[in-house]
Design a protein around this motif. Structure first.
Motif, PDB file in Angstrom:
ATOM      1  N   UNK A   1     -29.078   2.051 -41.093  1.00  0.00           N
ATOM      2  CA  UNK A   1     -28.816   1.509 -39.748  1.00  0.00           C
ATOM      3  C   UNK A   1     -28.375   0.039 -39.756  1.00  0.00           C
ATOM      4  N   UNK A   2     -28.917  -0.848 -40.616  1.00  0.00           N
ATOM      5  CA  UNK A   2     -28.431  -2.228 -40.565  1.00  0.00           C
ATOM      6  C   UNK A   2     -26.952  -2.363 -40.907  1.00  0.00           C
ATOM      7  N   UNK A   3     -26.417  -1.455 -41.721  1.00  0.00           N
ATOM      8  CA  UNK A   3     -25.018  -1.536 -42.118  1.00  0.00           C
ATOM      9  C   UNK A   3     -24.084  -1.368 -40.930  1.00  0.00           C
ATOM     10  N   UNK A   4     -24.580  -0.751 -39.862  1.00  0.00           N
ATOM     11  CA  UNK A   4     -23.738  -0.534 -38.689  1.00  0.00           C
ATOM     12  C   UNK A   4     -23.454  -1.820 -37.938  1.00  0.00           C
ATOM     13  N   UNK A   5     -24.192  -2.885 -38.230  1.00  0.00           N
ATOM     14  CA  UNK A   5     -23.889  -4.187 -37.628  1.00  0.00           C
ATOM     15  C   UNK A   5     -22.603  -4.781 -38.190  1.00  0.00           C
ATOM     16  N   UNK A   6     -22.071  -4.193 -39.255  1.00  0.00           N
ATOM     17  CA  UNK A   6     -20.820  -4.686 -39.845  1.00  0.00           C
ATOM     18  C   UNK A   6     -19.597  -4.070 -39.179  1.00  0.00           C
ATOM     19  N   UNK A   7     -19.793  -3.150 -38.250  1.00  0.00           N
ATOM     20  CA  UNK A   7     -18.656  -2.488 -37.592  1.00  0.00           C
ATOM     21  C   UNK A   7     -18.718  -2.715 -36.078  1.00  0.00           C
ATOM     22  N   UNK A   8     -18.509  -3.950 -35.620  1.00  0.00           N
ATOM     23  CA  UNK A   8     -18.579  -4.226 -34.173  1.00  0.00           C
ATOM     24  C   UNK A   8     -17.558  -3.429 -33.379  1.00  0.00           C
ATOM     25  N   UNK A   9     -16.493  -2.958 -34.038  1.00  0.00           N
ATOM     26  CA  UNK A   9     -15.474  -2.170 -33.334  1.00  0.00           C
ATOM     27  C   UNK A   9     -15.953  -0.759 -33.010  1.00  0.00           C
TER      28      UNK A   9
END
Length: 813
Positions: A549-557
């Motif tokens: 889940x933290x990796x999803x902060x790298x895809x703001x789009x």
């Protein structure tokens, strides 16, 4: 939940049980006494204390001593063979914070305990190992499940008691998140930073150890702190993602992503741990450049990628790398120019067919009259007349389906005669559009002609197309290999992991398309099945593994947009209108190449506004009167050569550059600069406060000329001369004076910002000038500044100390 029980943290005597959670909850619940409600989390004892009824802040020297004392206390416990390690470590470690959880209503206590259990189970069973696990650690430090021979012969990280044990502060973090929800984000930062400081302190003390026994004990101290820091960090970023999902993404809150770094091991940085995962664990089929884009994000400074690699390998591990033709492995990730996804790969226009097609369908071309009859953004109508080879156009609307794809996957090609568009693809998007209740579709292949004027007009409308369309579908061949018929959590996680490193995610144009259409984005999976990414992200946030889940902060789009009116207030920030600030957009594009020369500036401008800038000079001229974070400029992006703009990047894309003190080339990526002071852009240049050090340049007679003109420059420390000599030779030819700049930290003005990229050296900017105000033989007024020319970046070799910098306002032209 996770794919196997081995992947998740299970309840037990070493981790947690409902009873241990209940005990901690009761211990940390405050009792109302009529004196108000205390903060839910207060980190004290190390930085301040209450003494005799008053608040006292410790001096910086006292704070260092307090951290050392606590680390030595942990060391003493672990060095005593008779101690009960974890029972004594936790009371010491828990003293760094006071927790004041609000009292729970009758019946809610059980709900809190159950929800906290579910959250903790989503942690990986064992944290990412520290490097260089020593041999010969005494058997008393293991859990007791291994034989003595195994303990002595193996380097078993996961069986160490301090690793498998779940510390009180991790349990507190989980309880706080369950009770406080997204509000916990702001109070947890201090706890994480405190643990990071303790880990760095333990590493410093370890480096001065005299015996192997001491080094072993200090390793155990570091392992205990490292394990707690990792787990707390995962829970923190998971909660931060929840905040973005609830409120919508806004880059004004980027400071929340900037946790304090730490030093986990002597001579081994967080970036080294990340690089080790890249070298030893990454599946060979995963593109190195795509993973580098993820790994270099500040959120991923110490991320655990093992779960991500495992999921990717299970789905694609038998495949070969597509980055380099005729080679099984992928590119190394050192430069986009070395990855054939960007350069050197043969691209066949319209080579792709739908999976239901035998590959023999005819190609459709545009009807130019139909196209020109429409105004604004054009879309393709859902017309499938088998007797006509022409596409029919209409005006794009709120019922249009927008398609975001990668040209190199074979759907590229212009709508004109000679290129065309495979009929099977046309039928695919007709079917998808109808399934999503759309009446037309937009895709660059049929909707952007080669004609220069028409292409320019189409690009001017691209923001509106994606923002206003009913749905945006992401089309990537890796995603289209995933069977999404049964959307289990494991399948949802695989879809998200695949997006993070697929071809689609590493392009500049596709980022813009997804960012503008992120309110209703779908991934196209096997058998042309569109699945809602918002639903997938929500489900993985609720139930997925906390290392994913933290990796999803790298895809703001892919995160929802922030709409101020829907939240009940108004704001002038760009994010409230669905845009980004220049620093955030520039940092995102610093390693996302555009296919055409000049497109990077077009995309950069469209991420900030609906108006298009077609060249870098007009882009920066349009920014006059605005502010810019100083540390954003600390990148290897090329610069303009125009007076007043020689400091300004001519492209957001960071270029590979060679530094004089090293034989290797490197790329200095841009970051959003949210932690640094800001300067103003004017017609004269860029004026901002910096940490400043000036010195005489290599020009013959520079020293004598300075003395004659009464120009005062800094005295050079002999310890700095090797670096300064390299700077003179490389950057300052023909300059009488040189200067070094470092960004000033916005919140602690006594410090400089730390470069957040993959560099173990200090990054400084080099400037030069041949004109000082003393040329006029008069002292300049305080508000008059000298003009300095940007020369580039330099990686300062840390074997030499930095010179003494002073605060100064500097005008870069």
């Amino acid at each position: 939940m996770n794919s196997t029980n081995e992947d998740q943290l299970l309840p037990g005597p070493w981790t947690f049980t409902p009873e241990t959670l209940r005990t901690q909850l009761l211990s940390d619940t405050f009792e109302p006494d009529g004196n108000g409600t205390p903060p839910v989390l207060l980190c004290d004892r190390l930085e301040f204390a209450y003494e005799n009824g008053s608040h006292r802040n410790f001096t910086p020297e006292e704070q260092v001593q307090n951290r050392q004392n606590l680390c030595r206390s942990l060391f003493d416990v672990l060095s005593d063979p008779k101690s009960q390690f974890c029972e004594q470590l936790d009371p010491l470690f828990s003293r760094i914070a006071h927790c004041n959880l609000p009292p729970q209503d009758r019946g809610m206590e059980g709900v809190v305990i159950a929800d906290t259990c579910k959250l903790l189970k989503r942690l990986p069973a064992r944290p990412l190992p520290l490097p260089n696990v020593p041999r010969g650690i005494s058997g008393i430090h293991y859990n007791g499940t291994m034989s003595r021979a195994d303990r002595e012969s193996c380097l078993v990280w996961s069986e160490l008691s301090v690793v498998s044990h779940l510390s009180v502060n991790v349990i507190r973090t989980a309880l706080l998140v369950i009770i406080e929800g997204n509000k916990a984000v702001h109070v947890l930062v201090k706890l994480l930073d405190t643990v990071a400081d303790l880990l760095s302190t333990a590493t410093q003390l370890c480096a001065s150890s005299d015996t192997e026994s001491e080094r072993h004990t200090w390793f155990l101290v570091r392992a205990y702190l490292w394990t707690s820091w990792q787990r707390c960090t995962m829970i923190y970023f998971h909660t931060l993602l929840g905040s973005h999902l609830f409120m919508g993404f806004n880059d004004a809150n980027e400071q929340a992503l900037l946790l304090k770094g730490t030093s986990p091991s002597p001579d081994y940085t967080l970036q080294d741990i990340s690089r080790h995962q890249l070298a030893t664990l990454k599946p060979q089929s995963m593109c190195g450049w795509a993973f580098e884009l993820l790994r270099s994000n500040p959120v991923c400074l110490a991320s655990d990628f093992r779960g991500m690699f495992s999921r990717y390998a299970n789905a694609f591990g038998d495949g070969t790398g597509r980055c380099i033709s005729n080679q099984a492995s992928s590119c190394k990730g050192d430069d986009s120019a070395h990855c054939q996804r960007f350069k050197g790969m043969k691209i066949e226009n319209q080579s792709a067919h739908d999976e239901s097609c035998q590959g023999h369908c005819d190609r459709l071309i545009w009807d130019e009259k139909s196209y020109r009859r429409c105004s604004g953004a054009r879309a393709v109508t859902l017309d499938d007349n088998v007797d006509d080879r022409h596409l029919v156009y209409c005006q794009a609307s709120a019922k249009t389906l927008s398609v975001s794809h990668v040209w190199s996957h074979g759907q590229g090609g212009r709508p004109e005669e000679g290129y065309g568009f495979n009929r099977c693809l046309h039928r695919r998007y007709i079917s998808i559009a109808r399934s999503l209740n759309c009446d037309s579709y937009w895709m660059d292949t049929p909707c952007i002609p080669e004609n220069h004027q028409l292409r320019r007009e189409a690009i001017m409308n691209i923001n509106r197309v994606f923002e206003n369309s009913r749905a945006t579908v992401i089309c990537d061949r890796d995603l289209m290999n995933i069977n999404a018929t049964d959307l289990t959590i494991a399948v949802r996680e695989l879809i998200l992991v695949t997006i993070l490193v697929c071809d689609w995610n590493i392009r500049a144009w596709t980022f813009l398309e997804a960012f503008r259409g992120r309110a209703k984005t779908f991934a196209l999976c096997k058998r042309n099945t569109p699945v809602s990414l918002r639903d997938i992200i929500d489900a993985v946030h609720r139930e997925g593994s906390l290392d994913i889940t933290p990796l999803l902060l790298t895809v703001p789009h892919l995160l929802p947009s922030f709409h101020a009116k829907e939240k009940g207030f108004t704001t002038g920030f760009p994010y409230s209108r669905g845009f980004l600030i220049p620093e955030t957009a520039g940092s995102i594009l610093s390693h996302r190449p555009a296919s055409r020369s000049g497109d990077d500036i077009v995309i950069w401008s469209l991420l900030l506004q609906d108006e298009v800038c077609h060249d870098a000079e007009s882009f920066w001229r349009s920014r006059q009167g605005s502010v810019l974070a100083t540390s954003f400029l600390m990148s290897s992006a090329p610069r303009l050569r125009k007076p007043g703009l020689r400091w300004a990047p001519s492209s957001p894309m960071a270029k590979e550059m060679r530094f004089p003190t090293s034989k290797t080339s490197t790329r200095i990526l841009a970051f959003d600069g949210s932690d640094s002071d800001r300067g103003s852009i004017s017609s004269e240049g860029f004026t901002a406060p910096w940490w400043f050090f000036d010195f005489v340049g290599p020009y013959p007679g520079s020293a004598k000329l300075s003395k004659f003109l009464n120009v005062e420059v800094n005295l050079e420390d002999t310890a700095c001369r090797r670096n300064l000599s390299a700077i003179r030779r490389t950057y300052l030819k023909g300059c009488i004076w040189g200067a070094l700049l470092r960004p000033i930290h916005a919140s602690t003005s006594r410090q400089s910002t730390t470069y957040r990229g993959d560099s173990s050296k200090t990054i400084v900017a080099v400037c030069g000038t041949n004109l000082r105000v003393q040329f006029y033989m008069v002292r300049a007024p305080e508000d008059q500044m000298e003009r300095w020319h940007w020369k580039g970046l330099y990686q300062w070799d840390m074997s030499e100390p930095l010179p003494k910098f002073i605060r100064a306002h500097v005008l870069l032209d």
